[in-house]
Design a protein around this motif. Structure first.
Motif: not given
Lengths: 375, 68
Positions: B5-10, B13, B35-36, A368-369, B17, A85, A150-154, A87
């Motif tokens: 909403d945990a999309r894209g988080l490392s 995290e 997302s993964e 958003s997180a 959440l 995937k 948090s580094l925020g979402p990809a 990203t």
């Protein structure tokens, strides 16, 4: 999962995955890689930086096929398992910096977390000091996570972004094999010790594929214990350790001591702080150097940027004398050398720790997180 | 239902959440967006370790897990 053996469904299977990785490491050592380096990601990325003449220390220059194999192994298995995937976009420059600092810390200790475990399995007690530092670093990073770091979402991005790193590494590997003199190659020192190219590549492919299926992460294994009391990932590390311990005992490489260890030093404070930097940075970046290679292989542009940070960090570490020297016993012609970092390396480690605290405790989660009541 | 909403988080995290949402809204059903694949698996294992039942469904950009 889509294809292949599911290695992540139980601790026993994860340990089996770790054992396979341990066998790969042992085979590479038998075939010619430095014995307690075997498949160290930091050392081998450093050697690649040398081969590409980003750093010019003559003893650590060789285009290591294992690194290409790890990324391609993860890439291929992720494609087959439909887990590839693409990203990017989660604080890429911060991730570059975290990769850079991970490499500086690793080269002060003289090894990534993987080599730390390999060194431990050979009886190197300096690696135990490194492990304590690494665990403290992971603990600090985990504390930052609990405080909201948090580094925020990809975000999903264009597909070619995910192919650039695997393809580039493959092209460079072909160039390194097909052209003589284009890349630098060590004639002495660790860089001159290597398994045949095909063995290194196949070993890397297997290692990368298994690590992808197991979600292997040295920082994550300690972090999950601290955060959730989860021992899944540490089972993999246990598998690697046991296989390499057996290999070292059988081959007579086991030497329980602080001294007399190959490519190591006994400057305890700097072993501890070097790995503290690695552990702290790895948790903030979402994975250790090996995990970054795996995530880059399965499409993460952010992990690919972290890899670039590791590569450039290696160049800086040697060009600006941040990396430690190895201890050496006295000979008839030379005095004993204690090894360890010089003043530049010591300053760099302290600076890295300060920067990590600024990043870890200064970045706030994005809106958003968060959880919200669904309509 | 609470949405996370945990999309894209490392990692870790998404799990943090989910844990935070459980603590803030005990007894509520959670809808967790990820997302993964490996994050989906991790959330499922985490839910199981807490004695919760989870079901996953594919979405346009990943998966939606319902945990109750």
């Amino acid at each position: 999962m889509g294809v292949g053996l599911d290695l992540s469904s139980s601790k026993a299977r994860l340990a089996l995955g770790g054992a396979i990785m341990g066998v790969v490491a042992a085979c590479l050592a038998v075939f010619g890689n430095p014995k307690n380096m075997a498949i160290c990601t930091a050392c081998f990325i450093r050697d690649i930086a040398g081969a590409l003449k980003l750093q010019t220390v003559e003893t650590v220059q060789y285009f290591r096929p294992e690194i290409v194999g790890i990324v391609l192994g993860a890439f291929i298995i992720a494609l087959l398992a439909k887990e590839f995937k693409v990203t990017a976009g989660s604080a890429p420059l911060v991730r570059f910096l975290l990769g850079f600092m991970m490499m500086v810390g690793a080269l002060v200790f003289l090894g990534c977390p993987l080599r730390m475990v390999l060194r431990l399995s050979a009886g190197d007690l300096n690696a135990l000091v490194g492990l304590i530092g690494f665990a403290l670093g992971v603990f600090t990073g985990t504390f930052a996570l609990k405080r909201g770091f948090s580094l925020g979402p990809a975000h999903p991005t264009a597909a070619p972004n995910g192919y650039v790193l695997p393809a580039s590494l493959l092209v460079l590997l072909v160039l390194s094999v097909a052209t003589a003199g284009l890349f630098a190659v060590s004639e002495k020192g660790p860089g001159s010790l290597h398994a045949p190219v095909i063995a290194s590549l196949v070993g890397g492919l297997v290692f990368g594929a298994v690590a992808q299926r197991c979600r292997t992460c040295f920082a994550g294994s300690i972090r999950d214990i601290i955060l959730m009391g989860n021992f899944d990932l540490i089972s993999i590390i246990g598998g690697i350790f046991v296989v390499m311990l057996v290999y070292n005992v059988i081959t007579g490489n086991f030497n329980l001591s602080f001294t007399g260890q190959p490519v190591a030093h006994a400057r305890h404070l700097w072993n501890l702080l070097g790995m503290y930097v690695v552990g702290f940075a790895a948790v903030l970046a979402g994975g250790c150097p090996l995990r970054q290679l795996i995530m880059a292989g399965q499409g993460s542009g952010d992990a690919a940027v972290t890899f670039l940070g590791l590569l450039i960090g290696a160049a800086f570490a040697h060009n600006f004398k941040l990396a430690s020297g190895a201890a050496a016993a006295a000979t008839a012609d030379t005095a004993a050398v204690p090894g360890g970092p010089g003043l530049n390396g010591q300053i760099a480690v302290i600076a890295c720790i300060l920067v990590l605290f600024v990043i870890g405790f200064g970045m706030k989660p994005r809106e958003s997180a968060t959880a919200k009541a669904a309509a | 239902m609470i949405e996370v909403d945990a999309r894209g988080l490392s990692c870790p995290e998404p799990l943090m959440l989910v844990d935070k949402a459980w603590k803030a809204h005990p007894g509520e059903t959670l809808r967790v967006l990820v997302s993964e694949v490996f994050v989906k698996t991790n959330v499922e294992k985490f839910a199981k370790s807490k004695g919760k039942k989870s079901t996953a469904a594919p979405t346009d950009d990943g998966f939606a897990l319902t945990i109750e």
